[in-house]
Design a protein around this motif. Structure first.
Motif, PDB file in Angstrom:
ATOM      1  N   MET A 161       0.781  -1.080  -0.076  1.00  0.00           N
ATOM      2  CA  MET A 161      -0.039   0.015  -0.144  1.00  0.00           C
ATOM      3  C   MET A 161       0.826   1.236   0.076  1.00  0.00           C
ATOM      4  N   PHE A 162       0.430   2.351  -0.663  1.00  0.00           N
ATOM      5  CA  PHE A 162       1.247   3.545  -0.893  1.00  0.00           C
ATOM      6  C   PHE A 162       0.861   4.294   0.246  1.00  0.00           C
ATOM      7  N   GLU A 219      -7.025   1.040  -2.179  1.00  0.00           N
ATOM      8  CA  GLU A 219      -7.247   0.209  -3.451  1.00  0.00           C
ATOM      9  C   GLU A 219      -8.206  -0.561  -3.192  1.00  0.00           C
ATOM     10  N   GLU A 220      -9.019  -1.266  -4.268  1.00  0.00           N
ATOM     11  CA  GLU A 220     -10.383  -1.735  -4.373  1.00  0.00           C
ATOM     12  C   GLU A 220     -10.424  -2.840  -3.263  1.00  0.00           C
ATOM     13  N   ARG A 221      -9.299  -3.354  -3.125  1.00  0.00           N
ATOM     14  CA  ARG A 221      -9.475  -4.504  -2.062  1.00  0.00           C
ATOM     15  C   ARG A 221      -9.722  -3.871  -0.554  1.00  0.00           C
ATOM     16  N   HIS A 222      -9.798  -2.640  -0.373  1.00  0.00           N
ATOM     17  CA  HIS A 222     -10.149  -2.190   0.776  1.00  0.00           C
ATOM     18  C   HIS A 222     -11.776  -1.763   0.950  1.00  0.00           C
ATOM     19  N   PHE A 272     -16.482   0.271   3.673  1.00  0.00           N
ATOM     20  CA  PHE A 272     -18.076   0.220   4.029  1.00  0.00           C
ATOM     21  C   PHE A 272     -18.140  -0.043   5.339  1.00  0.00           C
ATOM     22  N   GLU A 273     -17.713  -1.288   6.068  1.00  0.00           N
ATOM     23  CA  GLU A 273     -18.062  -1.498   7.278  1.00  0.00           C
ATOM     24  C   GLU A 273     -17.651  -0.397   8.321  1.00  0.00           C
ATOM     25  N   ALA A 332     -23.864  -0.183   0.355  1.00  0.00           N
ATOM     26  CA  ALA A 332     -23.485  -1.488  -0.035  1.00  0.00           C
ATOM     27  C   ALA A 332     -21.929  -1.215  -0.255  1.00  0.00           C
ATOM     28  N   VAL A 333     -21.244  -2.475  -0.074  1.00  0.00           N
ATOM     29  CA  VAL A 333     -19.806  -2.378  -0.599  1.00  0.00           C
ATOM     30  C   VAL A 333     -19.338  -1.894  -1.952  1.00  0.00           C
ATOM     31  N   ASP A 334     -20.328  -2.192  -2.851  1.00  0.00           N
ATOM     32  CA  ASP A 334     -20.040  -1.459  -4.256  1.00  0.00           C
ATOM     33  C   ASP A 334     -19.982  -0.244  -4.200  1.00  0.00           C
ATOM     34  N   ASP A 335     -20.744   0.660  -3.290  1.00  0.00           N
ATOM     35  CA  ASP A 335     -20.678   1.921  -3.238  1.00  0.00           C
ATOM     36  C   ASP A 335     -19.566   2.551  -2.663  1.00  0.00           C
ATOM     37  N   SER A 336     -18.650   1.960  -1.805  1.00  0.00           N
ATOM     38  CA  SER A 336     -17.338   2.100  -1.285  1.00  0.00           C
ATOM     39  C   SER A 336     -16.398   1.773  -2.437  1.00  0.00           C
ATOM     40  N   GLN A 337     -16.664   0.776  -3.030  1.00  0.00           N
ATOM     41  CA  GLN A 337     -15.756   0.493  -4.366  1.00  0.00           C
ATOM     42  C   GLN A 337     -15.598   1.443  -5.180  1.00  0.00           C
ATOM     43  N   ALA A 338     -16.963   2.118  -5.672  1.00  0.00           N
ATOM     44  CA  ALA A 338     -17.159   3.172  -6.531  1.00  0.00           C
ATOM     45  C   ALA A 338     -16.350   4.507  -5.934  1.00  0.00           C
TER      46      ALA A 338
END
Ligand SMILES: CC(C)(COP(=O)(O)OP(=O)(O)OC[C@H]1O[C@@H](n2cnc3c(N)ncnc32)[C@H](O)[C@@H]1OP(=O)(O)O)[C@@H](O)C(=O)NCCC(=O)NCCS
Length: 180
Positions: A1-2, A16-19, A24-25, A46-52
């Protein structure tokens, strides 16, 4: 991670997307604490919103518009601080922040904000940094005050927040005023 290192306990890291699930949690656990002042909380369902959000933050960085960073305190994700898209023609930027309720009161956001203000002036060579807080959000307003920002005025009913328009207090720091 940077990551940028603020001190032994505090790092500011590019997500990064893995986070996405961890972010979201954190938002989900702090929904009541955050939604009082932040308009995006109810839209994060939803997790998708945090991913976006993470994707758009990385795109912002790739576009040379500044970056969003996660606050990692003793290795744990506890909040976010970052730049709104940089206004390059005017060499100006706004900083935003939030932290989980349980990690308030330790000066983490003040230290992280200090770091971003210093980075804005001394690395990005910007001329002006702005922090805007909703009227009544005294916990937030004390941060620019602590950093020596000047209160410029109020944007009246500037932000639509749930069922009302809220006033935003504008604080700024100029490069010529920043002692670092
Ligand atoms: C606004 C918000 C980020 C402020 O968080 P915070 O924990 O009060 O801010 P800091 O991390 O800078 O901590 C400051 C506190 O730590 C204390 N502190 C301890 N060590 C410190 C240090 N080295 N430097 C500065 N403060 C320190 C301060 O005395 C202050 O204590 P207090 O809460 O008793 O007044 C947080 O309340 C939040 O996330 N709110 C919801 C979202 C929000 O409003 N975001 C801002 C929208 S504009």
């Amino acid at each position: 991670m940077f990551c940028l290192t603020v001190d032994d306990d505090l790092k500011l890291c590019l997500l990064e997307e893995r986070h996405a699930a961890a972010l979201f949690e954190l938002v989900d656990k702090n929904r009541r604490h955050l939604r009082q002042w932040l308009p995006w909380v109810d839209l994060t369902t939803a997790v998708d919103d945090s991913q976006a959000f993470i994707q758009s933050a990385l795109q912002q960085f790739a576009n040379n518009e500044g970056f969003q960073t996660a606050l990692f305190y003793q290795g744990q994700l506890v909040g976010m601080v970052g730049y709104h898209p940089i206004d390059w023609p005017n060499r100006s930027v706004e900083i935003g922040y939030w932290i989980a309720a349980d990690f308030q009161g330790r000066g983490l956001v003040t230290r992280a904000s200090y770091f971003l203000v210093d980075y804005a002036f001394n690395q990005l060579e910007l001329n002006r940094v702005v922090i805007r807080c909703a009227e009544g959000n005294s916990r937030s307003a004390v941060i620019p005050k602590r950093l020596g920002f000047i209160q410029e005025g109020v944007f009246r009913q500037h932000q639509a927040h749930y069922n009302q328009f809220v006033d935003l207090i504008v604080f700024s720091m100029l490069a010529e005023e920043w002692a670092g």
